[in-house]
Design a protein around this motif. Structure first.
Motif, PDB file in Angstrom:
ATOM      1  N   ASP A 269     -53.894  82.283 -10.156  1.00  0.00           N
ATOM      2  CA  ASP A 269     -52.578  82.706 -10.279  1.00  0.00           C
ATOM      3  C   ASP A 269     -51.324  82.237  -9.571  1.00  0.00           C
ATOM      4  O   ASP A 269     -51.567  82.681  -8.527  1.00  0.00           O
ATOM      5  CB  ASP A 269     -52.412  84.221 -10.998  1.00  0.00           C
ATOM      6  N   PRO A 270     -50.433  81.455  -9.808  1.00  0.00           N
ATOM      7  CA  PRO A 270     -49.441  80.992  -8.827  1.00  0.00           C
ATOM      8  C   PRO A 270     -48.663  82.168  -8.199  1.00  0.00           C
ATOM      9  O   PRO A 270     -48.070  82.110  -7.140  1.00  0.00           O
ATOM     10  CB  PRO A 270     -48.773  80.005  -9.456  1.00  0.00           C
ATOM     11  N   ASN A 271     -48.419  83.048  -9.052  1.00  0.00           N
ATOM     12  CA  ASN A 271     -47.504  84.222  -8.502  1.00  0.00           C
ATOM     13  C   ASN A 271     -48.357  85.263  -7.744  1.00  0.00           C
ATOM     14  O   ASN A 271     -47.792  85.555  -6.477  1.00  0.00           O
ATOM     15  CB  ASN A 271     -46.663  84.861  -9.439  1.00  0.00           C
ATOM     16  N   SER A 272     -49.272  85.780  -8.113  1.00  0.00           N
ATOM     17  CA  SER A 272     -50.100  86.963  -7.636  1.00  0.00           C
ATOM     18  C   SER A 272     -51.013  86.347  -6.614  1.00  0.00           C
ATOM     19  O   SER A 272     -51.326  87.117  -5.720  1.00  0.00           O
ATOM     20  CB  SER A 272     -50.720  87.945  -8.547  1.00  0.00           C
TER      21      SER A 272
ATOM     22  N   GLU B 128     -51.222  72.588  -6.318  1.00  0.00           N
ATOM     23  CA  GLU B 128     -50.422  73.037  -7.574  1.00  0.00           C
ATOM     24  C   GLU B 128     -50.882  72.246  -8.750  1.00  0.00           C
ATOM     25  O   GLU B 128     -50.881  70.983  -8.844  1.00  0.00           O
ATOM     26  CB  GLU B 128     -49.020  72.802  -7.118  1.00  0.00           C
TER      27      GLU B 128
END
Lengths: 277, 359
Positions: B344-347, B243
């Motif tokens: 991308d951390p979400n998708s 992260e």
């Protein structure tokens, strides 16, 4: 030394108890080779001149013996063959498709065997009379088959549950029909269960007296019927007849039990204890 | 035309949703490998294709034909199940010849094909035995042989090599690859072993949790995964995903500092880097401080598990170049920005690589 003594005592007691249990059987078999006077002699005669007269009597002079023997074989074998076939299909459905309430249905199936025979004999008798089925081979076979189905389903379901459904799937994926899966893929794998169900119920039907006596009749009489009816046929107890008939009567079950002992255990435990089977 | 096509296929078992509007097409004549962790829905996908399960929704097509509700026996697909399911009452010969016998093939032809297939899988000497006399690996090869006997154009292999010893696996992988070419058939192959997937596949399909993650050519998928889950699931040792946060054109992640791809807005990101691209103490005084937790010697390769400011990081390099570090020692690590992938951390989608440049 004391260890050997203990072992000997141990085996001695075991033999004694076993012989004690075997003594009625031994008495009846010995009696079948005695004359009527020898059988009834006091003190009992252990040394006697054996005779085959009782057997010769049974086969030549007793007009209904061959009918009774034939009926016993016909009724038990055909009833059990029908029962095992039907039970196998029923157990397959219970095991594979697991219809809603399978456990309850299995329990319900067994409930027919929870009542003693005399408790259900009256309604069954009335039904058979009303249908005109009394003293009919086919009707009696169907009754015995019906009575043999519950245990057979229980035994076979235990075995079928042990056969992985992956085998069924392999059969289906390779183009096999359900018929193929049931009879060519699964059936060969539950042969011990089929034998267990067969033996277990065969012994039951072979020994069945009550229903044969009540809903059967003269043409369907089996050996237990003959024993009950023929025992007093000549005024007193006809010991020569009883002993000779009994000696023949116990041969098939003794042979079956001797050769299929392991399957019998499976039958009594509904297939849950399989051991080496 | 696609050999197998899943069109928004869903499948649940009770409350558990195993497949969720899953769409995928498997090209005709390709060797497509389905790779995903255990319980990701691979077996269920296969069972849907061969007809052992029926989907709750969606359509499955075999060479354009809708087979969603066709019975299993009508589909004509070669299938090697995860469990061997060899018939204990038949010999190995009869087990292998079973699909042909069921199809009513003549005896001599069955014998010829069985002998040939058995020879290929080195089980020719076992043909007269019954399955209970075989070892696990032998059973597996018999099951593979049986799966190949069908005169089908589509073959499904549900993790057929799991548990086999390494040498045998390598050989069988080669054999299956060759076979796919000779038969000109479609091979659809599931495995949870990413090395096996990389070795076998022309086209690699990554699934996770009943969803399609990515479908791409094997080399491309390894070099340039479009999804962070693909990066994590394909490759051994497992790729590092850290992260990080992007601020003013630089990405900070667990003490590492990397140039951000052009035009990346400020905010959280995921940094992906394969173990072979983590450089260990190469340049004096440059890089982030890490501590060595475990060192594994794999013969040709050395794998070092590190603790980078609380984040686990794995590094791998060819043995023989440098002495492996001591356990618990402090090292410097840095990564080549051209090799670091930003997601991308979400998708979970790939944004790009860090520009070339210093740390």
């Amino acid at each position: 030394m004391s260890h050997r003594l203990r072992t000997w005592t141990y085996y001695g007691v075991l033999w004694l108890v076993s012989l004690l249990f075997f003594s009625p059987v031994a008495w009846i078999i010995l009696s079948s080779f005695k004359t009527r006077n020898d059988i009834l002699a006091t003190p009992p005669k252990l040394v006697f001149t054996p005779t085959l007269d009782n057997y010769i009597d049974l086969f030549t002079r007793n007009t209904s013996f061959l009918l009774q023997l034939g009926n016993s074989i016909l009724l038990s074998v055909s009833a059990v063959v029908i029962a095992v076939f039907v039970s196998f299909l029923a157990a397959f459905c219970f095991s594979r498709f697991k219809p809603k309430g399978t456990d309850f249905l299995m329990f319900l199936l067994l409930s027919i065997r929870m009542l003693p025979g005399p408790a259900v004999i009256l309604p069954v008798f009335l039904m058979y009379v009303a249908f005109g089925w009394k003293d009919n081979h086919l009707a009696l076979i169907l009754f015995y088959a019906m009575f043999s189905i519950p245990f057979s389903v229980w035994i076979l379901k235990g075995f079928l549950d042990g056969v992985s459904t992956r085998f069924d799937e392999t059969g289906r994926v390779n183009g096999g029909s359900w018929f193929h899966v049931i009879f060519k893929v699964v059936l060969p794998q539950v042969k011990p269960g089929l034998i267990a169900a067969f033996i277990f119920n065969l012994i039951f039907v072979w020994n069945e007296f009550l229903f044969n006596f009540i809903i059967g009749g003269v043409t369907t009489q089996n050996i237990p019927y003959a024993l009950a009816v023929g025992a007093y046929s000549d005024g007193g107890l006809n010991w020569t007849f009883i002993s000779a008939l009994t000696s023949i009567y116990i041969v098939p079950p003794v042979l079956f039990i001797y050769f299929f002992q392991k399957y019998l255990l499976v039958g009594m435990t509904f297939g849950t204890v399989r051991g080496e089977v | 035309m696609a050999a197998i096509e899943f069109d928004r296929v869903s499948k649940s078992f009770g409350q558990a949703r195993v497949l969720d509007t899953f769409s995928l097409s498997v090209e005709e004549g390709s060797l497509t490998v389905l790779c995903g962790p255990p319980k990701s829905g691979k077996s269920v996908l296969f069972r849907l294709v061969v007809g052992l399960e029926t989907p709750d929704g969606g359509t499955i097509r075999l060479s354009g034909r809708d087979i969603t509700h066709e019975p299993a026996s009508a589909r004509n697909i070669g299938y090697v199940p995860q469990s061997f399911a060899l018939y204990p009452h038949l010999t190995v010969f009869d087990n292998i010849g079973y699909p042909m016998r069921l199809a009513g093939a003549p005896r001599e032809e069955i014998a010829r094909r069985v002998d040939r297939t058995a020879a290929m899988l080195s089980i020719g000497h076992l043909l007269r035995k019954t399955p209970d006399k075989l070892s696990g690996g032998e059973k597996q090869r018999v099951a593979v042989a049986r799966g190949l006997m069908k005169d089908a154009s589509v073959f499904l292999f549900d993790d057929p090599l799991v548990g086999l010893d390494y040498k045998l696996r390598e050989r069988l992988m080669d054999e299956l690859k060759q076979l796919c070419e000779t038969l000109k058939a479609t091979f659809f192959y599931a495995t949870s072993d990413s090395l096996e997937a990389l070795t076998m596949a022309q086209t690699l399909v990554v699934v996770d949790d009943g969803r399609l993650v990515e479908r791409a050519g094997t080399l491309k998928l390894y070099a340039e995964p479009g999804q962070v889950r693909s990066l994590e699931l394909i490759g051994f040792p497992k790729a590092n995903v850290i992260e990080g946060i992007c601020r003013n054109g630089r990405i900070e992640a667990a003490g590492l500092s990397l140039p951000a791809p052009a035009g990346l807005a400020d905010g959280p990101v995921k940094v992906g880097i394969r173990p072979e691209h983590v450089r260990l103490g190469r340049r004096e005084g440059v890089g982030a401080d890490a501590r060595v937790a475990i060192v594994e010697h794999l013969g040709s390769e050395i794998v070092v598990y590190l603790d980078l400011n609380g984040h686990p990081v794995t590094a791998a390099y060819a043995a023989g170049h440098a002495a492996p570090p001591e356990i618990d020692s402090a090292v410097k690590i840095d990564i080549d920005p051209a090799r670091a992938m930003i997601f991308d951390p979400n998708s979970g989608a790939l944004i790009g690589r860090c520009a070339a440049g210093g740390v």
